[in-house]
Each structure stands twice: as C-alpha cells, then as structure tokens.
Design a protein around this motif. Structure first.
Motif, PDB file in Angstrom:
ATOM      1  N   SER A 184      45.044  28.664   4.861  1.00 38.62           N
ATOM      2  CA  SER A 184      46.422  28.855   5.648  1.00 38.62           C
ATOM      3  C   SER A 184      47.024  30.270   5.527  1.00 38.62           C
ATOM      4  N   TYR A 227      43.809  24.786   1.469  1.00 36.96           N
ATOM      5  CA  TYR A 227      44.658  24.755   2.500  1.00 36.96           C
ATOM      6  C   TYR A 227      45.979  24.032   2.291  1.00 36.96           C
ATOM      7  N   THR A 228      47.012  24.332   2.949  1.00 28.57           N
ATOM      8  CA  THR A 228      48.145  23.585   2.740  1.00 28.57           C
ATOM      9  C   THR A 228      48.620  23.321   4.047  1.00 28.57           C
ATOM     10  N   GLU A 229      49.518  22.124   4.376  1.00 32.92           N
ATOM     11  CA  GLU A 229      49.781  21.915   5.580  1.00 32.92           C
ATOM     12  C   GLU A 229      51.247  22.227   6.025  1.00 32.92           C
ATOM     13  N   SER A 230      52.306  22.599   4.951  1.00 30.44           N
ATOM     14  CA  SER A 230      53.426  22.754   5.889  1.00 30.44           C
ATOM     15  C   SER A 230      53.750  24.257   5.716  1.00 30.44           C
ATOM     16  N   CYS A 266      39.424  22.063  -0.201  1.00 29.01           N
ATOM     17  CA  CYS A 266      38.929  21.567   1.112  1.00 29.01           C
ATOM     18  C   CYS A 266      37.544  22.573   1.517  1.00 29.01           C
ATOM     19  N   ASP A 324      39.151  17.755   3.775  1.00 33.24           N
ATOM     20  CA  ASP A 324      39.507  17.447   2.328  1.00 33.24           C
ATOM     21  C   ASP A 324      38.750  17.351   1.424  1.00 33.24           C
ATOM     22  N   ILE A 327      40.571  17.274   8.411  1.00 29.15           N
ATOM     23  CA  ILE A 327      42.005  17.789   8.493  1.00 29.15           C
ATOM     24  C   ILE A 327      42.004  18.837   9.704  1.00 29.15           C
ATOM     25  N   LEU A 384      43.774  22.072  10.742  1.00 31.12           N
ATOM     26  CA  LEU A 384      44.491  23.268  10.207  1.00 31.12           C
ATOM     27  C   LEU A 384      45.016  24.128  11.409  1.00 31.12           C
ATOM     28  N   SER A 385      46.140  24.324  11.382  1.00 29.54           N
ATOM     29  CA  SER A 385      46.845  25.258  12.250  1.00 29.54           C
ATOM     30  C   SER A 385      46.505  26.761  12.309  1.00 29.54           C
TER      31      SER A 385
END
Length: 264
Positions: free
Chosen positions: A161, A222-225, A238, A252, A259, A261-262
């Motif tokens: 990320s 990775y982190t989502e937010s 991941c 994951d 998942i 990933l943006s």
C-alpha cells in the motif's frame, strides 16, 4: 565415587536434552518448509487450468509474518502531521505533497542511488521520513524532470500500500505523490500464514481463457484504509501473484481470500 556417578548422569542427561531440542527444532523447521511432492502436485493441477509455473518460482521456506500497526503521517490527526513543512492535498486515491524547502543540486547524478539518498534527506528535512524506505530507481521523464520511486519494506517484505513518486529537477523537488506509513509496532498472528500453494490453487479459480504464466509469488503486507483520514491503521500479511500478462493478484495470507488493492 558418588560425585563421579552424578557427573556421568548429568552428562548423559545433557546429551538427551540436546537431542530432544534438536528434534523439536528440526520438526518445527519441517513444518515451515513446503514438501517437494506437494509443490509438484500443485504445478500439475495448475497446468490443467491453463496456468504455468516453474517450481523454482515458489519459495518453499515459510516465513514468520505479523500484523503491522501503522499511522498515516498525512492525516491531520497524526502527531507527525505538524512536523510536515509544505502543502499536502488529498487526491482521488493518493496524497500530493509540495515541500517548503525543496532546493537541491544533483548535477550529473540524477539517476544514481546517491541522488535517491539525497532526496530522502531533503524529504526528512520537510518532515517526511521512514527507516523502511527503499529506493526503487529513477526515471527520466523528459524536459529536465525526473521521477524517483520509493517503497517501504519490513524485514525485506514489501508494504504494497506504500509508494512514493518524487518528481524533481536538478535544482529542486517539484512534488511528491503517493502514500507511506509510520510503522509503530508489530503484533503476532493468531494463526500461521497459509501456504503459497493454497494461494495458487485459489488463483486457479479464476477463469483464464488462455494460458498464463506465473512470473512471481511473494509475501508482503497491505492495508485497506490508506486514503482515509484515520491516523491509526493495520497492515495484514498478503501474497502478490504477478502473471506474464502484467496482471497482479493479491490474496490475504491469513485466510487465502482474494483482495483488491487500490493503485495510483
């Protein structure tokens, strides 16, 4: 006489204890290494589903991973935000930063690793720093503009990320685009991460009409937010799978779920 017998007994006991510990260590290491037979079976299954992979592509040694407890330095709630000297803006899926003190003199070293280090020093003077930054090279964008790219690694594993693109000229840094994090601490996982072979089997659930080749499968975080205003975040383990057609898939590592990933 009794002392001699006691000494002999202790020596024998010490030998047996060492043998016992060696067996434990060996058993534990075996649990952390993928068997060759399992790997061959997986390669065979993938081939039936239009996926080609070399056995050498898979790292058979399992590696300990953690939860990474992060903070977003660009968040106004972050204690680090007040140390940033420059203008910060939130774009659609990344931050831009224009440093206040951006003057420099790179001369003829624009593409060198030394320039990569010098840029980090300038960013540090503007409140942006991390001991986990890794320089990934510099690209000539034309018209005297260059772009240096940085990632963050934790124990040699990439934080997917995180990515910073630094645009600069010979005499100043123009702007910084991307995201990065302060890694505050780590937490142990409740369970071990799953095998990369399970990830490859999950990959085979995608309907590939034509044959594809797996160029790499590697572990990371990775982190989502990443684009929220939250100052505290958590990155989880991941896997990233890269195909020969350029497509990337993220899973994951704790449960094998796919998942998204943006990117920017």
């Amino acid at each position: 006489m009794y002392f001699s017998r006691a000494k002999t007994f202790l020596i024998i006991l010490f030998i047996f204890v060492n043998i016992f510990l060696i067996n434990i260590i060996y058993s534990d290491s075996m649990e952390k290494k993928i068997s060759e037979d399992s790997l061959k079976q997986t390669v065979s299954i993938l081939k039936e589903r239009n996926i080609t992979i070399s056995e050498d592509t898979v790292n058979r040694n399992m590696q300990n991973m953690f939860y990474l407890n992060l903070s977003n330095p660009f968040s106004a709630e972050s204690v680090n935000f007040k140390n940033i000297t420059g203008k910060v803006e939130i774009k659609e899926n990344f931050y831009t930063f224009i440093p206040e003190n951006s003057s420099c003199s790179f001369k003829n070293l624009m593409l060198s690793s030394q320039t990569g280090e010098d840029i980090l020093d300038i960013l540090k003077n503007n409140g942006i720093s991390s001991k986990y930054f890794v320089w990934d090279g510099t690209l000539d964008m034309g018209e005297g503009v260059y772009r240096a790219t940085y990632y963050q690694n934790y124990e040699s594993l990439r934080l997917y990320s995180s990515k910073l693109n630094v645009f600069f000229k010979e005499d100043k840094i123009l702007r910084v685009e991307g995201n990065y994090f302060n890694i505050l601490s780590v937490s142990s996982l409740e369970n071990k991460i799953i095998s990369p072979l399970d990830i490859l089997i999950n990959l085979s659930s995608f309907d590939f009409k034509e044959n594809v080749t797996v160029n790499s499968i590697e572990r990371g975080y990775y982190t989502e937010s990443i684009y929220s205003s939250y100052s505290s975040l958590t990155a989880i383990p991941c896997y990233r799978v890269v195909l020969n057609n350029g497509n990337e898939f993220y899973f994951d590592a704790t449960n094998g779920d796919f998942i998204e990933l943006s990117k920017f």
